[in-house]
Write a protein that holds these residues in place. Sequence first.
Motif, short mmCIF file in Angstrom:
data_model
loop_
_atom_site.label_atom_id
_atom_site.label_comp_id
_atom_site.label_asym_id
_atom_site.label_seq_id
_atom_site.Cartn_x
_atom_site.Cartn_y
_atom_site.Cartn_z
N GLN A 49 37.58 23.96 45.55
CA GLN A 49 37.91 24.96 46.55
C GLN A 49 39.32 25.42 46.71
N PRO A 50 39.67 26.37 47.04
CA PRO A 50 41.01 26.58 46.87
C PRO A 50 41.74 26.11 48.09
N PRO A 51 42.98 25.75 47.99
CA PRO A 51 43.81 25.09 49.07
C PRO A 51 44.14 26.34 50.08
N ASP A 52 44.63 25.81 51.39
CA ASP A 52 45.13 26.38 52.17
C ASP A 52 46.47 27.46 51.75
N GLY A 53 46.11 28.82 52.28
CA GLY A 53 47.24 29.95 51.85
C GLY A 53 46.75 30.50 50.48
N VAL A 54 45.53 30.19 49.84
CA VAL A 54 45.29 30.67 48.63
C VAL A 54 43.81 31.54 48.76
N THR A 55 43.74 32.80 48.48
CA THR A 55 42.67 33.57 48.47
C THR A 55 42.02 33.61 47.15
N ARG A 56 40.70 33.56 47.08
CA ARG A 56 40.01 33.44 45.64
C ARG A 56 39.25 34.82 45.74
N LEU A 57 39.39 35.70 44.61
CA LEU A 57 38.55 36.98 44.61
C LEU A 57 38.03 37.05 43.14
N GLY A 58 36.89 36.44 42.74
CA GLY A 58 36.45 36.37 41.55
C GLY A 58 37.14 35.65 40.58
N VAL A 59 37.69 36.11 39.52
CA VAL A 59 38.46 35.45 38.53
C VAL A 59 40.15 35.39 38.91
N TYR A 60 40.40 35.89 39.96
CA TYR A 60 41.92 35.62 40.35
C TYR A 60 41.80 34.80 41.71
N GLU A 61 43.11 34.28 41.94
CA GLU A 61 43.66 33.86 43.11
C GLU A 61 44.81 34.18 43.42
N ILE A 62 44.96 34.41 44.66
CA ILE A 62 46.21 35.29 45.09
C ILE A 62 46.74 34.45 46.25
#
Length: 612
Positions: A49-62
């Motif tokens: 799972q991505p950490p706080d403050g990170v958004t996962r959209l498919g193959v990218y994390e923002i």
Amino acid sequence: MLFFNHLRHFTIRFLLTSLLTIALVIGWSAIAHSQLPSLPTAASDDPRQPPDGVTRLGVYEIAMVLSPLDNKFLFEVVSPTVFNRDKPTEESLPVEVRVEEIRQRLRRLFHRAIKAKQTPIVSIATLNNRSILQLSDDQTSRPLKLVTLTEPDADYHGKTLEELAKEWQQILQVEVERIDQLFSRPVLLQRIGQSLQIAIGLLLGSFVLWFLRQALIRKQEALQTRHLESKAGSEDTTAAQFDAEISPTQILESSQTEAEAITHQRSQFLALLQQQFSLKRQLDIYSFLNWVLFWVFILLWYIGIAVIMSRVPFLMRWAIEATAAPLLLLVIWFFISLAIRIGKSLIDRLTHAWTTHPYLPLSETQRIALRAATVSGALKGLITFVFIMLGIVFSLSVFDVPTSSILAGGAVIGIAISLGSQSLIKDMVNGCLILVEDQFAVGDVIQIGDKSGLVENLNLRVTQLRDSEGKLITIPNSNITDASNLTRLWSRVDFSILVDYGNDPQQVINVLSQVSQQLYNEPQWRELMPNPPEVLGIDDLSHTGMLMRVWIQTTPMQQWIVGREFRLRVRQAFAANNIQIGRPQWITYNTDSTNIQIESSSPHRNFTGEID
């Protein structure tokens, strides 16, 4: 002298409150991130799972890049998705690591922009065939690398690398110019002067609120004094009117006058309760205004400190924290305290409706009024405890503390404590039921099993009785299954006496009726008997004689003194009318079946002492 003492105490409280508020606002970020780090949760423990403050959209994390000056949003950077952060590949750098690297470089940009004599320049350069943004200033000869642009960045934003580089260059250049302008000497002095003006306004506003609060306190004290005086005068007037209206002469003249006197006394008592409730409402209004002034004071300082922090460049980095998490905490406790006040107000209204029932007897109304104070106090304490616990749970959630784990642990501890103290819990539960159901109260004479006496003490755990021998008997409330209240609302003298078969039953009944009526007609005894005595007649026939029974209803706890006086008068009346009491008899059988002799167990004596 008194004024200076109040002023000194207020100054001390004011300084402590101000320091606490400043520490809360300024030190919030450090407390939240350093001293009390977020406890691991199920999501943060999972490397997928991505950490706080990170958004996962498919193959990218923002992730977002924020300004080093005031944490304002600048732009978003993108990295390929990392599905297992415990074992990242060499080609994929987690986006949070990249953001942290950019943040540290922007911090260096911040310090260079402050020290530079001229505004630094953000430019686009190429390093290892990759576009980068760098900062050049007049203090250093080597540019500072800020951001490296990647293909995922351009793909996510839908632009070419050149277009994205120019956009980010403009954003960073504007940020550098803003930092340079805010830390210029004229602007810095101007903003510090504005902050001092705001601080002076806060002090003046605080003193105005203090004077308003002192005025409310003086009005409360004056209102309380007037209430006590009116209450004492009302009680004296009620007692005088009652004594005048139920004098012995009037009691003998008319029972209607007595009923009117009792009705008037009851009306006076209900009016006194209404006056007390009206005073309580006024005092609650003043208390509510004091509460409002307190929260206005807190809000005034919070807004003032937040504005100062947003104006002074050195404090702007904490401005968002000052208007986010602390504000949420203040909102939580504001509504918690408001809910407590509303709950207490509802309890007071229900208590007033309970104690002013127009169809209950005066003694029952007085008893309910005494019990209502205890019940309302317990309910208010329970409501306060519940809402404070809710406030603590919500406050812990602001600190990212997993409240579900705390509640689960508290439940386990509560179960363990309850298992270890079952008898204590049973005592308290039964004590609550005794109190709520009004089975008995302090001052009642009760019988519990083979124990009886006056209730001297009653709490949630034990009941203490004082018996006729002066013994103090302590009974746990869990052991009370059957309780007989001998003095609730009214009491009764259950008088019974055996008379001889040789007496005329009607004469005995007439004598008992005459004694009962004479006792009831006397003023000093009639006050203790709400209704005339009832001569029930012959209640039983046995070999010892005829059992005559009389019921005398009395006021609570007066059945013993009335019973003693009635027995004395019956003894004297029986002696005057030569009425003989019953005695055991037996039958003697001789060998001659025709001769049956009935004998008594003792010589036949009448009340005059003569032997028949």
